[in-house]
Design a protein around this motif. Sequence first.
Motif, mmCIF file in Angstrom:
data_model
loop_
_atom_site.group_PDB
_atom_site.id
_atom_site.type_symbol
_atom_site.label_atom_id
_atom_site.label_comp_id
_atom_site.label_asym_id
_atom_site.label_seq_id
_atom_site.Cartn_x
_atom_site.Cartn_y
_atom_site.Cartn_z
ATOM 1 N N GLY A 66 0.786 -1.229 0.000
ATOM 2 C CA GLY A 66 0.000 0.000 0.000
ATOM 3 C C GLY A 66 0.811 1.268 0.000
ATOM 4 O O GLY A 66 0.283 2.360 0.257
ATOM 5 N N ALA A 67 2.108 1.163 -0.278
ATOM 6 C CA ALA A 67 2.992 2.325 -0.149
ATOM 7 C C ALA A 67 3.112 3.163 -1.416
ATOM 8 O O ALA A 67 3.737 4.215 -1.394
ATOM 9 N N ASP A 68 2.563 2.700 -2.526
ATOM 10 C CA ASP A 68 2.622 3.453 -3.792
ATOM 11 C C ASP A 68 4.067 3.831 -4.118
ATOM 12 O O ASP A 68 4.426 5.009 -4.198
ATOM 13 N N LEU A 69 4.897 2.821 -4.325
ATOM 14 C CA LEU A 69 6.333 3.035 -4.540
ATOM 15 C C LEU A 69 6.680 3.383 -5.985
ATOM 16 O O LEU A 69 7.797 3.815 -6.259
ATOM 17 N N GLY A 70 5.738 3.183 -6.901
ATOM 18 C CA GLY A 70 6.031 3.486 -8.299
ATOM 19 C C GLY A 70 6.827 2.386 -8.970
ATOM 20 O O GLY A 70 6.882 1.242 -8.502
ATOM 21 N N GLU A 71 7.477 2.730 -10.064
ATOM 22 C CA GLU A 71 8.260 1.763 -10.818
ATOM 23 C C GLU A 71 9.541 1.377 -10.088
ATOM 24 O O GLU A 71 10.190 2.219 -9.468
ATOM 25 N N GLN A 72 9.885 0.107 -10.173
ATOM 26 C CA GLN A 72 11.147 -0.350 -9.594
ATOM 27 C C GLN A 72 12.307 0.267 -10.367
ATOM 28 O O GLN A 72 12.345 0.264 -11.589
ATOM 29 N N GLN A 73 13.277 0.809 -9.631
ATOM 30 C CA GLN A 73 14.415 1.495 -10.239
ATOM 31 C C GLN A 73 15.721 0.715 -10.155
ATOM 32 O O GLN A 73 16.715 1.103 -10.758
ATOM 33 N N GLY A 74 15.751 -0.342 -9.387
ATOM 34 C CA GLY A 74 16.986 -1.104 -9.248
ATOM 35 C C GLY A 74 16.755 -2.401 -8.505
ATOM 36 O O GLY A 74 15.646 -2.693 -8.042
ATOM 37 N N ARG A 248 5.888 12.571 2.726
ATOM 38 C CA ARG A 248 5.242 12.002 1.540
ATOM 39 C C ARG A 248 3.938 12.727 1.279
ATOM 40 O O ARG A 248 3.231 13.130 2.203
ATOM 41 N N SER A 249 3.617 12.895 -0.001
ATOM 42 C CA SER A 249 2.378 13.574 -0.377
ATOM 43 C C SER A 249 1.196 12.623 -0.433
ATOM 44 O O SER A 249 0.049 13.052 -0.539
ATOM 45 N N CYS A 250 1.475 11.306 -0.363
ATOM 46 C CA CYS A 250 0.399 10.322 -0.427
ATOM 47 C C CYS A 250 0.276 9.590 0.908
ATOM 48 O O CYS A 250 1.191 9.601 1.733
ATOM 49 N N THR A 251 -0.858 8.945 1.121
ATOM 50 C CA THR A 251 -1.142 8.215 2.355
ATOM 51 C C THR A 251 -1.156 6.721 2.082
ATOM 52 O O THR A 251 -1.627 6.282 1.022
ATOM 53 N N TRP A 252 -0.667 5.949 3.037
ATOM 54 C CA TRP A 252 -0.658 4.494 2.872
ATOM 55 C C TRP A 252 -2.084 3.978 2.774
ATOM 56 O O TRP A 252 -2.965 4.360 3.552
ATOM 57 N N ALA A 253 -2.338 3.103 1.814
ATOM 58 C CA ALA A 253 -3.671 2.523 1.629
ATOM 59 C C ALA A 253 -3.518 1.088 1.165
ATOM 60 O O ALA A 253 -2.826 0.823 0.174
#
Length: 282
Positions: A66-74, A248-253
């Motif tokens: 639920g952390a909205d981490l986005g695309e994996q970078q590594g 962070r600008s977003c909330t865990w969901a």
Amino acid sequence: MEIDPLADALPPRYAIESDDEDEYNPLTTQRADQVPIVKIKIEGHFTTGCPLVIASGPAGNFWADGADLGEQQGAIFVNNIQVGFLFKPSSTRTVVLVSEATTTLPLWSMNKYVNDILDRLQPSAISILDMYPIQSYISSEPLPVHEAPVRYLSLRNISLDPFQNFAPPNILQSISAAFMSAMNIRTLSSSHQSNTVILLLPSSGVPRTAPSKLLTSRLSRPSGDQAWSVEMMVEVDEKLFGVVGAKRSCTWALRSTPAGSAFGLSKKRQNLAEVGEGSMYI
């Protein structure tokens, strides 16, 4: 000490003399040259000196859902097995490492794994999410399982109300402890005082034991009995970034993910994330 080649059994323990170092020792089970070699490979481009958030094991797996981490970078590989997933969420300047979500590191690989990561990323501060077993936690005031609090450890004297200290004589033996120990040594030998904080979710399950070998395993997430409340995770998420000076600008969901997946990976993307399948990216 003389060895009888026709003897049916090994000599008793008291027969092994202290000055027999250059002689045959039947109690020896492993030679130094049998210690496994640890090879670490870190892929991806990251700016050094950023805060580092580490989410480890089942707790980290659940949080990452639920952390909205986005695309994996590594990615981080130990002996060609992927152990770490690296992210750079757009909502923060922090680097995020989801570690041991798909496997568990043996003790012999932890020191090399931790120090190579710290050498590569050179984080300004670290926060770590892990868990502790409720049933074996020693406290003067035992609490029911449903009232067990989030606990924390820190290199500095800080207060994280309403969380409670992870107090002695309890000990932590996971990769989180290895990160904190390594950061403490680096802090003592440097003029820059970096802090490391470990947040520990209460777990009703049996604590994981470190395996003797590093093996791949299926991606999995905690069962319904091991899931933590949304309210707890929202507060943990806020503290996880707050203690390293990031917001962070977003909330865990909590997101609904298919059974057998880890932090939203589809079966197709799981295969792409494995070594030799064409790509490390999710």
